[in-house]
Scaffold this motif. Structure first.
Motif, mmCIF file in Angstrom:
data_model
loop_
_atom_site.group_PDB
_atom_site.id
_atom_site.type_symbol
_atom_site.label_atom_id
_atom_site.label_comp_id
_atom_site.label_asym_id
_atom_site.label_seq_id
_atom_site.Cartn_x
_atom_site.Cartn_y
_atom_site.Cartn_z
ATOM 1 N N LYS A 1 0.833 -1.202 0.000
ATOM 2 C CA LYS A 1 0.000 0.000 0.000
ATOM 3 C C LYS A 1 0.871 1.257 0.000
ATOM 4 O O LYS A 1 1.966 1.275 0.555
ATOM 5 C CB LYS A 1 -0.896 0.026 1.242
ATOM 6 N N SER B 1 -0.958 6.802 1.216
ATOM 7 C CA SER B 1 -2.355 7.228 1.119
ATOM 8 C C SER B 1 -3.342 6.104 1.414
ATOM 9 O O SER B 1 -4.531 6.346 1.605
ATOM 10 C CB SER B 1 -2.636 7.759 -0.292
ATOM 11 N N HIS C 1 -3.846 3.678 -0.772
ATOM 12 C CA HIS C 1 -4.185 3.099 -2.068
ATOM 13 C C HIS C 1 -3.196 1.982 -2.423
ATOM 14 O O HIS C 1 -2.067 1.958 -1.918
ATOM 15 C CB HIS C 1 -4.165 4.173 -3.158
ATOM 16 N N PRO C 2 -3.595 1.056 -3.295
ATOM 17 C CA PRO C 2 -2.682 -0.003 -3.729
ATOM 18 C C PRO C 2 -1.434 0.577 -4.392
ATOM 19 O O PRO C 2 -1.511 1.573 -5.114
ATOM 20 C CB PRO C 2 -3.519 -0.808 -4.737
ATOM 21 N N ASN C 3 -0.303 -0.036 -4.132
ATOM 22 C CA ASN C 3 0.955 0.379 -4.745
ATOM 23 C C ASN C 3 1.122 -0.348 -6.075
ATOM 24 O O ASN C 3 1.296 -1.569 -6.096
ATOM 25 C CB ASN C 3 2.114 0.038 -3.801
#
Length: 211
Positions: free
Chosen positions: A56, A59, A61-63
């Motif tokens: 992640k 933030s 969000h997915p990396n």
């Protein structure tokens, strides 16, 4: 500002810039012909070494770097280009464990659990490459990461006596990609400092046989 002072300032600013360019060029040149995007062209190696990163972003969000490395590793294994996967990443605290997280997602992707080995002390790319040779006993390996990262890993590996090629995971575009690529220039300078001072991995440990 006097003309003399301006020349001195220009020299002081120019030398580091030229050094960065030289380090970048040296690593790029050393990796020519050793990284691959096409599964059909990459030579087979017994072990693929996937370099860890967080799943992640800050933030939440997915990396995408993580996702693309997982996808590349699964594709490489399913194509029969590697027999085993060595996952090397940071396990610095009980709350952060890259290798175990990556292992879970590789299994979800279809890589058998018994084919996956974990290096919990891959805190840096240098550590990952040296430990692949000294702890896991590898003479050659396929590194799995984005192209720019593979190039740096290959250079380090071969300076440490490990023959390496790279399978390039999909890169990341846009603002996030620009930031990572910008930092890469300085990471490449650090490579030469590490080699100059013979920097060693944080940990070694007992030998682990991959079979």
């Amino acid at each position: 500002m006097k003309k003399k002072h301006f020349k001195i300032l220009a020299l002081l600013l120019g030398v580091p810039f030229l050094l960065i360019l030289l380090c970048n060029h040296t690593i790029n040149s050393a990796a020519v012909g050793k990284t691959f995007f096409d599964l059909g062209n990459i030579p087979k190696n017994r072990v693929g070494l996937v370099l860890g990163t967080s799943k992640k972003l800050v933030s939440g969000h997915p990396n995408p770097y993580y996702t693309f490395r997982i996808n590349a590793t699964v594709a490489l294994y399913k194509a029969g280009k590697i027999e085993f996967v060595l996952v090397s990443g940071d396990n610095g605290t009980i709350y952060y464990n890259e290798p175990t997280t990556i292992k879970k997602d590789l299994i979800k992707g279809g890589v058998p659990e018994e084919k996956i080995f974990l290096d919990y002390a891959g805190f840096r790319t240098l550590d990952s490459m040296v430990r692949a040779k000294e702890v896991f006993g590898l003479d050659k390996v396929t590194v799995i990461s984005q192209k720019f990262h593979n190039e740096r890993a290959i250079y380090l590996a071969e300076k440490k006596g490990l023959s390496a090629i790279g399978y390039n995971a999909r890169d990341v575009e846009g603002k996030q990609g620009f930031k990572v690529r910008f930092r890469e220039y300085f990471a490449r300078v650090k490579v030469f400092l590490d080699l100059m001072f013979n920097t060693q991995p944080k940990f070694f440990g007992e030998m682990v046989e991959i079979q």
